[in-house]
Scaffold this active site. Sequence first.
Site, PDB file in Angstrom:
ATOM      1  N   SER A  25      46.519  -5.371   2.633  1.00  0.00           N
ATOM      2  CA  SER A  25      47.921  -4.974   2.765  1.00  0.00           C
ATOM      3  C   SER A  25      48.574  -5.798   3.859  1.00  0.00           C
ATOM      4  CB  SER A  25      48.025  -3.491   3.113  1.00  0.00           C
ATOM      5  OG  SER A  25      49.368  -3.152   3.424  1.00  0.00           O
TER       6      SER A  25
ATOM      7  N   TYR B  51      46.188   4.285   7.716  1.00  0.00           N
ATOM      8  CA  TYR B  51      46.208   3.232   6.701  1.00  0.00           C
ATOM      9  C   TYR B  51      46.165   1.846   7.342  1.00  0.00           C
ATOM     10  CZ  TYR B  51      47.508   0.658   2.482  1.00  0.00           C
ATOM     11  OH  TYR B  51      47.507  -0.213   1.424  1.00  0.00           O
TER      12      TYR B  51
END
Length: 259
Positions: free
Chosen positions: A147, A160
């Site tokens: 990501s 995350y």
Amino acid sequence: MKGISGKGVFISGGCGDIGRAVAIRFLEAGARVVLGDLLPLQAGRAAAKRLSATAAQYVRCDVTSAESVMRAFQHAVGFLGQIDVAISNAGTVTNEAFLKLTERGWQRTLDVNLTGSFLVAQTAARLMMKNARRGRARRGVILFTGSWVQTMPWPHGASYCASKGGQLMLMKIIAQELAPHGITANIVAPGLVYAGLTKAIYDRDRRFAKLVDKTVPLLRMCSAEEVAGTFLYLASNDAAYITGTSVVIDGGATLVRRE
């Protein structure tokens, strides 16, 4: 892309939006694919059959369990013959302010995103070491769905972002240690993709949607199909000399948009 036809590809999280898009690209290039996911067996088999009646199969795979991952890869080897490409794509997200984030939410995110990446990569690498090798040619490819926030903070993203930052370093260690054995490792790091969990949050949370709309210089979210092409490239012969790197597909979000 050269070097894809006939390859055996395992994709964890293979029934999600990105996993499915990646599988389609590999199948179109002539690969055979096993989708590992948490769907019930009948539903998973139906999902694989919709992609290809002969070149795709489904296996249930919980990436937080070493035993489950091992069983899934054993099934994959039985269908594919060998593992040429392993894609660690399974992921989850907990969007909570740091002061409200629970230990359970934190641990679940790291279990899936980081420990899951470790288990998939290690199991795949051990199998790839058995693949025949011609001279110094590549014998295996390990790819991760990372990501853009692996190096940038995102509001309410403690668990995350930390999991993806850890995944980035894990990939580099794998690339460094396995390069002499002909195994490459890289990350495909999407930005804000209109798919899966992000799509669901974007559609229901106007505050999140406004934040996203202000973040991306290209003024739109990425599609799963746009992400899939980079996986195919990194597994192809054109990328045989690329290892230990992260390809960011974020529409310029990491540039930090300024009005």
